[in-house]
Design a protein around this motif. Structure first.
Motif, PDB file in Angstrom:
ATOM      1  N   SER A   1       0.819  -1.213   0.000  1.00 57.21           N
ATOM      2  CA  SER A   1       0.000   0.000   0.000  1.00 57.21           C
ATOM      3  C   SER A   1       0.850   1.259   0.000  1.00 57.21           C
ATOM      4  O   SER A   1       0.460   2.286   0.558  1.00 57.21           O
ATOM      5  CB  SER A   1      -0.945  -0.005   1.212  1.00 57.21           C
ATOM      6  OG  SER A   1      -1.791   1.112   1.195  1.00 57.21           O
ATOM      7  N   GLY A   2       2.027   1.185  -0.585  1.00 57.49           N
ATOM      8  CA  GLY A   2       2.863   2.366  -0.696  1.00 57.49           C
ATOM      9  C   GLY A   2       3.723   2.625   0.521  1.00 57.49           C
ATOM     10  O   GLY A   2       3.750   1.854   1.489  1.00 57.49           O
ATOM     11  N   SER A   3       4.415   3.753   0.506  1.00 56.23           N
ATOM     12  CA  SER A   3       5.367   4.087   1.562  1.00 56.23           C
ATOM     13  C   SER A   3       4.707   4.240   2.917  1.00 56.23           C
ATOM     14  O   SER A   3       5.346   4.020   3.953  1.00 56.23           O
ATOM     15  CB  SER A   3       6.115   5.369   1.198  1.00 56.23           C
ATOM     16  OG  SER A   3       5.221   6.449   1.038  1.00 56.23           O
ATOM     17  N   LEU A   4       3.422   4.612   2.954  1.00 53.48           N
ATOM     18  CA  LEU A   4       2.754   4.784   4.244  1.00 53.48           C
ATOM     19  C   LEU A   4       2.560   3.450   4.967  1.00 53.48           C
ATOM     20  O   LEU A   4       2.291   3.432   6.161  1.00 53.48           O
ATOM     21  CB  LEU A   4       1.422   5.500   4.066  1.00 53.48           C
ATOM     22  CG  LEU A   4       1.521   6.980   3.692  1.00 53.48           C
ATOM     23  CD1 LEU A   4       0.152   7.629   3.648  1.00 53.48           C
ATOM     24  CD2 LEU A   4       2.419   7.737   4.665  1.00 53.48           C
ATOM     25  N   THR A   5       2.687   2.339   4.261  1.00 49.22           N
ATOM     26  CA  THR A   5       2.676   1.035   4.929  1.00 49.22           C
ATOM     27  C   THR A   5       3.886   0.913   5.842  1.00 49.22           C
ATOM     28  O   THR A   5       3.793   0.402   6.963  1.00 49.22           O
ATOM     29  CB  THR A   5       2.698  -0.102   3.896  1.00 49.22           C
ATOM     30  OG1 THR A   5       1.780   0.170   2.855  1.00 49.22           O
ATOM     31  CG2 THR A   5       2.351  -1.428   4.547  1.00 49.22           C
ATOM     32  N   VAL A   6       5.029   1.388   5.371  1.00 49.69           N
ATOM     33  CA  VAL A   6       6.247   1.380   6.188  1.00 49.69           C
ATOM     34  C   VAL A   6       6.109   2.378   7.338  1.00 49.69           C
ATOM     35  O   VAL A   6       6.487   2.087   8.478  1.00 49.69           O
ATOM     36  CB  VAL A   6       7.471   1.721   5.327  1.00 49.69           C
ATOM     37  CG1 VAL A   6       8.747   1.675   6.164  1.00 49.69           C
ATOM     38  CG2 VAL A   6       7.578   0.750   4.146  1.00 49.69           C
ATOM     39  N   THR A   7       5.554   3.547   7.057  1.00 54.89           N
ATOM     40  CA  THR A   7       5.315   4.530   8.112  1.00 54.89           C
ATOM     41  C   THR A   7       4.433   3.945   9.203  1.00 54.89           C
ATOM     42  O   THR A   7       4.715   4.092  10.399  1.00 54.89           O
ATOM     43  CB  THR A   7       4.651   5.793   7.527  1.00 54.89           C
ATOM     44  OG1 THR A   7       5.578   6.464   6.674  1.00 54.89           O
ATOM     45  CG2 THR A   7       4.212   6.749   8.623  1.00 54.89           C
ATOM     46  N   ALA A   8       3.352   3.280   8.818  1.00 53.51           N
ATOM     47  CA  ALA A   8       2.439   2.679   9.794  1.00 53.51           C
ATOM     48  C   ALA A   8       3.150   1.659  10.665  1.00 53.51           C
ATOM     49  O   ALA A   8       2.936   1.587  11.885  1.00 53.51           O
ATOM     50  CB  ALA A   8       1.262   2.021   9.072  1.00 53.51           C
ATOM     51  N   THR A   9       4.033   0.878  10.051  1.00 52.92           N
ATOM     52  CA  THR A   9       4.779  -0.128  10.804  1.00 52.92           C
ATOM     53  C   THR A   9       5.678   0.520  11.849  1.00 52.92           C
ATOM     54  O   THR A   9       5.723   0.089  13.012  1.00 52.92           O
ATOM     55  CB  THR A   9       5.635  -0.968   9.833  1.00 52.92           C
ATOM     56  OG1 THR A   9       4.792  -1.577   8.863  1.00 52.92           O
ATOM     57  CG2 THR A   9       6.417  -2.026  10.574  1.00 52.92           C
ATOM     58  N   ILE A  10       6.390   1.564  11.452  1.00 54.01           N
ATOM     59  CA  ILE A  10       7.299   2.250  12.379  1.00 54.01           C
ATOM     60  C   ILE A  10       6.537   2.869  13.540  1.00 54.01           C
ATOM     61  O   ILE A  10       6.922   2.731  14.709  1.00 54.01           O
ATOM     62  CB  ILE A  10       8.110   3.319  11.620  1.00 54.01           C
ATOM     63  CG1 ILE A  10       9.047   2.659  10.608  1.00 54.01           C
ATOM     64  CG2 ILE A  10       8.903   4.192  12.591  1.00 54.01           C
ATOM     65  CD1 ILE A  10       9.729   3.638   9.677  1.00 54.01           C
ATOM     66  N   VAL A  11       5.430   3.541  13.246  1.00 54.98           N
ATOM     67  CA  VAL A  11       4.650   4.182  14.304  1.00 54.98           C
ATOM     68  C   VAL A  11       4.035   3.136  15.234  1.00 54.98           C
ATOM     69  O   VAL A  11       4.017   3.314  16.459  1.00 54.98           O
ATOM     70  CB  VAL A  11       3.555   5.082  13.694  1.00 54.98           C
ATOM     71  CG1 VAL A  11       2.695   5.713  14.800  1.00 54.98           C
ATOM     72  CG2 VAL A  11       4.173   6.182  12.849  1.00 54.98           C
ATOM     73  N   ALA A  12       3.550   2.033  14.675  1.00 52.21           N
ATOM     74  CA  ALA A  12       2.925   0.999  15.495  1.00 52.21           C
ATOM     75  C   ALA A  12       3.923   0.366  16.461  1.00 52.21           C
ATOM     76  O   ALA A  12       3.626   0.173  17.649  1.00 52.21           O
ATOM     77  CB  ALA A  12       2.305  -0.063  14.597  1.00 52.21           C
ATOM     78  N   VAL A  13       5.110   0.039  15.980  1.00 55.30           N
ATOM     79  CA  VAL A  13       6.120  -0.570  16.845  1.00 55.30           C
ATOM     80  C   VAL A  13       6.527   0.407  17.945  1.00 55.30           C
ATOM     81  O   VAL A  13       6.631   0.036  19.129  1.00 55.30           O
ATOM     82  CB  VAL A  13       7.345  -1.016  16.014  1.00 55.30           C
ATOM     83  CG1 VAL A  13       8.501  -1.413  16.928  1.00 55.30           C
ATOM     84  CG2 VAL A  13       6.974  -2.171  15.098  1.00 55.30           C
ATOM     85  N   ASN A  14       6.757   1.660  17.599  1.00 57.95           N
ATOM     86  CA  ASN A  14       7.087   2.662  18.601  1.00 57.95           C
ATOM     87  C   ASN A  14       5.956   2.843  19.610  1.00 57.95           C
ATOM     88  O   ASN A  14       6.199   2.976  20.815  1.00 57.95           O
ATOM     89  CB  ASN A  14       7.386   3.998  17.922  1.00 57.95           C
ATOM     90  CG  ASN A  14       8.814   4.134  17.453  1.00 57.95           C
ATOM     91  OD1 ASN A  14       9.703   4.574  18.174  1.00 57.95           O
ATOM     92  ND2 ASN A  14       9.051   3.752  16.202  1.00 57.95           N
TER      93      ASN A  14
END
Length: 535
Positions: free
Chosen positions: A180-193
């Motif tokens: 789903s694009g770069s925001l998929t990676v953003t979502a992963t980083i924010v969720a783990v944090n």
């Protein structure tokens, strides 16, 4: 998970506003160190934790807002420090003091713009996460960050998405961009944090409230959830990155790259123009004799109008050698001009033209020109006004449809996705990148690496002073140039027609997260406060 009011530990209750501010600024700086030149990408998985703890705890509203502003300033300020490289501009006739002022203005403006996004996130999560459980708060926090980044990407200043903190080193997690694009990676980083932060807050409360009530179990559960999410999503990325590239011989295309290495300080003067014409002509002839089928030059390789390009030795060489060339030059558009990439076919005719869509604020146009026009000098080689190209352009070539990316457009995934969905089979990225510190071209290469992975396409990068390069669909850098060097390179790439889930559906994850967050918020409200949709 029960709803629990989040309080600060006794130790943190004694903290002052400057102490919270220092903690937020320091962690923001750590996030800024994830990109070039430091490239400590692993810090991204913990650098948001302190801000999350401050915002999600019962700290005063003023503390939350100041902390968010400082965190955002630390991250975006460090990551974008290369923007100060616009100084010195004395070669353009700008006085030394004015040059310093322009550089600082650019840096401050783009830093505060990014910090405003973080502050908006802090305000929103404070408002919308009241009275919810821990996992719901994490869901809301992730959805809000992705939603705000999505809105941010629609504006003129977009570069420092949290997702690019992982490029080009953590290629495994970047493959989530195919979903789903770069925001998929953003979502992963924010969720783990977020999960780590919630685990830390639970641990602190267990220190205050005693250890026998099961709070430590919840702490371990949250910590384990963050670790499990981190591992699981990397396994998904590993599966995507491990798929073999099917590359039939008939899809091969041998391309050449010319890195002209014309410093900006001389580029627009007679010496620079002579070097450009000579360097690109000789480079084209050399590559043509090596058997390439097409040659890519950088953005603005020949920095004058296309009608003048037709009178150069490079145009004559194309007619004689019969090898297609993609030439960066200026195109006429009424009384104005565009920064364009032209396809010059083997018989010397213009096959296609792509006009740069995303112009650089201040550098190529002045935002709110009526207000700022008298304060900021336009950094333009021509007196005419530069205008942007249409966002729905496609770029056909004698070898099939390509995806054209000119400089700043690399930071905008939707522009690349649109062209891939419209049939683009490979990426042609042309940029200047001169005049800045090495961190800027390194970050630019990182952006193109993400676009190659998301669209499952080969990317060919030609820049003026570096880094030029070849990137395969898995984000692996096949070749990369040096900095401030004249270089020629020939490489075989492959045209691809596959379509990732992201190319087909775009960023579907962000609206899904926002929808789930709304549902979770409504279901967590007390019955007396739930909204009756029929009322």
């Amino acid at each position: 998970m029960p709803i629990v009011k989040t309080k600060l530990s006794k130790q943190h209750q004694r903290w002052t506003l400057p102490a919270f501010g220092f903690l937020a600024l320091s962690s923001g700086i750590l996030m800024g160190l994830t990109v070039a030149p430091v490239e400590a990408w692993f810090l991204a998985w913990i650098a948001l934790v302190p801000l999350w703890v401050i915002v999600a705890s019962s700290t005063p509203r003023k503390t939350k807002l100041l902390s968010a502003l400082l965190w955002g300033s630390g991250y975006h300020g460090v990551a974008l420090a290369w923007i100060t490289g616009v100084h010195p501009m004395m070669w353009m006739g700008v006085p030394w003091l004015a040059s310093i002022a322009i550089a600082l203005f650019c840096w401050a403006a783009i830093t505060l713009w990014g910090a405003a996004l973080v502050t908006a996130w802090a305000v929103c999560i404070t408002v919308f996460s009241r009275g919810v459980g821990t996992f719901t708060r994490v869901l809301i926090g992730v959805a809000l960050w992705c939603g705000l980044e999505s809105l941010w990407s629609l504006g003129p200043l977009y570069w420092t998405s949290l997702s690019y903190t992982q490029s080009p080193h953590n290629l495994i997690i970047l493959h989530l961009g195919q979903i789903s694009g770069s925001l998929t990676v953003t979502a992963t980083i924010v969720a783990v944090n977020g999960l780590l932060a919630e685990a830390w807050m639970r641990y602190e409360r267990s220190e205050v409230g005693g250890r026998g009530s099961g709070k430590n179990t919840i702490t371990l559960r949250l910590f384990a959830s963050s670790c499990l999410l981190f591992v699981a999503l990397h396994l998904v990325g590993f599966g995507l990155s491990s798929r073999p590239l099917v590359q039939p011989p008939e899809t091969a295309l041998k391309v050449g790259i010319i890195q002209g290495n014309i410093p900006n300080t001389i580029k627009l003067y007679s010496e620079g123009l002579r070097r450009a014409i000579t360097g690109y002509t000789e480079g084209y002839i050399t590559l043509a004799e090596q058997g390439v089928e097409a040659v890519l030059t950088p953005e603005g390789a020949l920095p004058f109008m296309w009608s003048e390009v037709l009178r150069t030795s490079l145009y004559t060489a194309v007619q004689e050698k019969g090898v297609t060339a993609w030439i960066g030059a200026f195109g006429e558009q009424g009384q104005n001009y565009t920064n364009s990439l032209f396809t010059l076919s083997r018989d010397g005719t213009v096959f296609s033209r792509y006009d740069k869509v995303k112009l650089v604020p201040i550098g190529e146009y002045i935002p709110f020109e009526q207000v700022l026009g008298g304060l900021v000098r336009r950094l333009s080689p021509l007196e005419a006004k530069q205008v942007a190209g249409a966002p729905d352009q496609v770029f056909d070539t004698p070898f099939g449809r390509a995806i054209a990316v000119i400089c700043y457009s690399s930071a905008f995934p939707e522009e690349v996705r649109y062209q891939a969905a419209a049939g683009g089979q490979f990426i042609l990225s042309a940029a200047n990148n001169a005049h800045y510190s090495p961190s800027m071209p390194a970050q630019h290469h990182a952006q193109d690496t993400m676009r190659a992975i998301e669209t499952d396409r080969w990317a060919v990068r030609a820049t003026n002073t570096g880094y030029s390069g070849i990137v395969d669909p898995h984000g692996r850098t096949v070749w990369i140039s040096g900095l401030n060097t004249y270089e020629l390179h020939a490489e075989t790439i492959y045209r691809r027609t596959t379509q990732t889930l992201y190319v087909r559906w775009g960023d579907w994850l962000t609206p899904l997260l926002l929808g789930l967050a709304i549902i979770s918020k409504l279901t967590s409200l007390p019955a007396s406060k739930k909204i009756n949709p029929l009322s």
